[in-house]
Write an enzyme that holds these catalytic residues in place. Structure first.
Site, PDB file in Angstrom:
ATOM      1  N   GLU A 112      43.490  73.853  82.200  1.00 33.78           N
ATOM      2  CA  GLU A 112      42.358  73.063  81.708  1.00 33.78           C
ATOM      3  C   GLU A 112      42.510  72.698  80.234  1.00 33.78           C
ATOM      4  O   GLU A 112      42.086  71.614  79.811  1.00 33.78           O
ATOM      5  CB  GLU A 112      41.044  73.807  81.959  1.00 33.78           C
ATOM      6  CG  GLU A 112      40.782  74.194  83.410  1.00 33.78           C
ATOM      7  CD  GLU A 112      40.944  73.040  84.395  1.00 33.78           C
ATOM      8  OE1 GLU A 112      40.739  71.881  83.995  1.00 33.78           O
ATOM      9  OE2 GLU A 112      41.307  73.302  85.550  1.00 33.78           O
TER      10      GLU A 112
ATOM     11  N   TYR B 125      49.017  66.166  91.815  1.00 34.61           N
ATOM     12  CA  TYR B 125      49.296  67.425  91.132  1.00 34.61           C
ATOM     13  C   TYR B 125      50.766  67.819  91.312  1.00 34.61           C
ATOM     14  O   TYR B 125      51.528  67.866  90.353  1.00 34.61           O
ATOM     15  CB  TYR B 125      48.413  68.557  91.661  1.00 34.61           C
ATOM     16  CG  TYR B 125      46.978  68.543  91.202  1.00 34.61           C
ATOM     17  CD1 TYR B 125      46.508  69.450  90.258  1.00 34.61           C
ATOM     18  CD2 TYR B 125      46.075  67.640  91.727  1.00 34.61           C
ATOM     19  CE1 TYR B 125      45.189  69.459  89.846  1.00 34.61           C
ATOM     20  CE2 TYR B 125      44.758  67.628  91.324  1.00 34.61           C
ATOM     21  CZ  TYR B 125      44.307  68.540  90.386  1.00 34.61           C
ATOM     22  OH  TYR B 125      43.006  68.530  89.986  1.00 34.61           O
TER      23      TYR B 125
END
Length: 666
Positions: free
Chosen positions: A406, A480
């Protein structure tokens, strides 16, 4: 024991054997997904909260903005919001100023009303997601909405009759996540318009990045937010105009840079984590507390609140991080992991600054949602990230990995500000690539790339609309994992140092801008002084993987200079895109090992070697350097099996693995 039970036991035994074999080959972690998604939430029964350890009170560290603008500040928001905790409502009002960045006058604005995605089961988001996102499921209370109560000019003229919801992507009349406002007066180039708005938001029970869980609140995408007006040349646009889309099941967000000044009013027992920093000390009055936050050169503003947060703060500075306050908002269940969270945050900041460029902000907040609140976990906002929720009392490296991932978004989502509607791989793929680098360098946790490539059973183009993927899993596997593998594929060809230069150059050139896939390709070509059209055509714009196989082996005795020799012929085939030279390893009966390097340009190559002994086996890419090869089962072939037996074993093994996984799936 009935036959079905016997079959299941046999399948489990075979699976155990297969896992044992792969573990010996270095694939012990093959079955653990390496990309960052939230785990399925625990049942939302109230769990007893452990007693909070004594910590310092949340300080009121007042800071001031830096005098230098880092971005072209297109928007400016001044927002007052009050949390009505019992009703799970937000009452807000805002003044928003938009400055025309283009060369033409603009007569309309577009606003995102993201909370309306949860208004009913008929919204585009809910229909596409099926009420499930990242393994987090909506509950019967996961309904919410945003109502715009007033919309006025600075002179008090109401513009509400001019606002209309639009659905440019699918025409769904039940979707109210995007609205078009016809302005009474066009905005000239370089000029601004200011509007005043009052709104209310009903928070859903936490799902899809926002909402409440008990007395925990995650306010993400919670205010009427302007869309992005792209100027000519931005992301390859020929003409300027709005980039507008609805809120989709697989889509995240795209916003312009600006200034945020936000007052947040909560019960006095609550602590608030938010984008930016406090410019005034919090004020407590009549059992309520008001915070004043400010942030500039950011694309969004998120905040979280809870009376249960255990707060820690540490100053941190290193090369590329001139001075940042790391703020940790822990759930009591994870209070004992304070040092792990802080270490992960510091490691990520240090490495990303060293590799890509300076972290220019003065704060970084890490929020740990409570058990049952994982719908808000694993998400990024400017200067604020959420970890996985405190579901697990003994978390493995997922704790560090989520924080590292993150914080990586601070670069590729926050500062580079890619368009996640249309080119999500430029954020998620880049962040996943960077995350792996930190996890390996700081924690010794290396990704199992050959196994990750085997996940790619349905590859799709990376540059496409996020909702064009078949499902959330299909989206995740490509933007991803496959996107990360594409970057690693470049790295394997150019080397670590050159790849580091590519990534740093890309960040430095496009920070505080909105680059495109074509912009990244230009950087790759500029740094390497090589054309990469074929690579990007196959793996980015196309859906190719890169499969190399040993197709056949022929061995026959021959006489040469009166001596008994053997003619060994190996056929190597390429299916899919090219990744450059590939190694072919030949192993003979006398122990001789002959490596050969094939340039991989043609569809196949035949290698013929006359040697004094028979060829035992051949392997293409024996070190698994080709990370885009998703079919490793055909990389190896023994020479002493006849064609019929060889085919039977190859197909049989493939079917066995396929049957195992289909039978054990749930």
């Amino acid at each position: 024991m009935n036959p079905r039970h016997a079959k299941r036991i046999l399948l489990f035994v075979l699976a155990a054997v297969l896992i044992g074999v792969t573990a010996r080959q270095g694939f012990g972690n093959a079955w653990v997904s390496q990309y960052t998604f939230a785990s399925a939430p625990a049942k939302k029964d109230a769990a007893p909260k452990p007693a909070a350890p004594p910590v310092a009170q949340e300080p009121d560290n007042v800071m001031q903005p830096k005098p230098v603008a880092l971005s072209k500040r297109v928007t400016e928001y001044h927002i007052d919001v009050t949390l009505q905790e019992n009703a799970h409502m937000l009452q807000g009002e805002q003044s928003v100023t938009w400055t025309n960045p283009g060369k033409q006058q603009v007569s309309e604005l577009y606003f995102h009303f993201y909370p309306n995605a949860f208004r009913s089961k008929d919204t585009t988001f809910m229909k596409e997601s099926g009420g499930q996102l990242r393994e987090d499921k909506a509950t019967s209370d996961s309904t919410g909405y945003m109502n715009l109560l007033s919309l006025e000019t600075t002179e008090g003229y109401s513009l509400l009759p001019r606002l209309h919801f639009v659905q440019p992507d699918d025409g769904n009349p039940s979707d109210l996540t995007l609205a078009k406002l016809k302005l009474p007066t066009p905005v000239a180039p370089g000029k601004s318009v200011t509007l005043r708005m009052k709104f209310e938001v009903k928070l859903p029970e936490v799902f899809a990045r926002m909402g409440y869980s008990g007395n925990f609140v995650m306010a993400g995408q919670w205010f009427p937010k302007l869309a992005v007006y792209e100027t000519a040349g931005t992301r390859g646009r020929a003409t300027e105009g709005w980039n507008v889309h609805q809120y989709h099941g697989n889509s995240e967000f795209y916003s312009d840079f600006g200034i945020y000044s936000v007052k947040i009013n909560v019960p006095s027992s609550y602590k608030v984590a938010a984008t930016g920093f406090q410019t005034k000390a919090s004020v407590v009055k009549d059992g309520r507390k008001t915070y004043q936050f400010y942030a500039d050169d950011v694309i969004d503003f998120g905040w979280s609140a809870s009376p249960d947060f255990i707060y820690y703060e540490e100053p941190y500075s290193t090369t590329g991080v001139p001075g940042v306050r790391i703020k940790l908002y822990l759930d009591p269940l994870h209070a004992k992991f304070k040092d792990r969270y802080l270490h992960a945050a510091k490691s990520a900041l240090a490495k990303y600054a060293q590799w890509y460029g300076e972290y220019p902000y003065t704060t970084l907040s890490v929020v740990v949602p409570p058990k049952g609140g994982n719908g808000a976990g694993g998400m990024e906002y400017p200067t604020l990230v959420t970890a996985f929720s405190a579901e697990n009392s003994n978390p493995g490296y997922d704790l560090e990995r989520t924080v590292v991932h993150e914080i990586g978004h601070q670069y590729w989502y926050g500062m580079v500000a890619s368009n996640e509607f249309e080119e999500a791989w430029l954020d998620e793929g880049f962040t996943s690539y960077a995350e792996d680098k930190v996890m390996e360098s700081e924690y010794g946790v290396a990704p199992n790339l050959p196994v990750e490539s085997s996940y790619m059973t349905d590859p799709a183009p990376l540059k496409q609309l996020s909702w064009s993927y078949q499902s959330n899993n299909h989206y995740a596997e490509n933007v991803y994992i496959r996107a990360k593998l594409v970057l690693v594929g470049i790295e394997r060809q150019v080397g670590d140092a050159t790849m580091r230069k590519i990534m740093r150059t890309y960040f430095q050139k496009y920070k505080f801008k909105h680059p495109s896939t074509a912009d990244f390709q230009k950087v790759v070509e500029t740094v390497t002084k090589t054309k990469w059209n074929d690579y990007f055509s196959h793996f980015v714009y196309g859906d190719a993987m890169s499969d190399y196989s040993v197709d056949s082996i022929r061995v026959k005795p021959v006489k040469q200079d009166g001596q008994q020799e053997y003619e060994n012929v190996v056929l190597i085939k390429k299916t899919g895109g090219s990744i450059g030279p590939v190694t072919v390893m030949l192993h003979f009966a006398d122990g001789t090992v002959m490596p050969r390097v094939w340039d991989g340009q043609d569809a196949h190559v035949q290698i013929k070697i006359v040697h004094s002994s028979k060829l035992l086996w051949a392997a293409v890419d024996p070190q698994n350097d080709n990370v885009l090869d998703n079919k490793h089962i055909n990389n190896f072939m023994k020479a002493d099996l006849d064609e019929k037996t060889r085919t039977r074993w190859s197909v049989g093994l493939s079917k066995l693995v396929e049957t195992l996984f289909s039978s054990l799936a749930w």
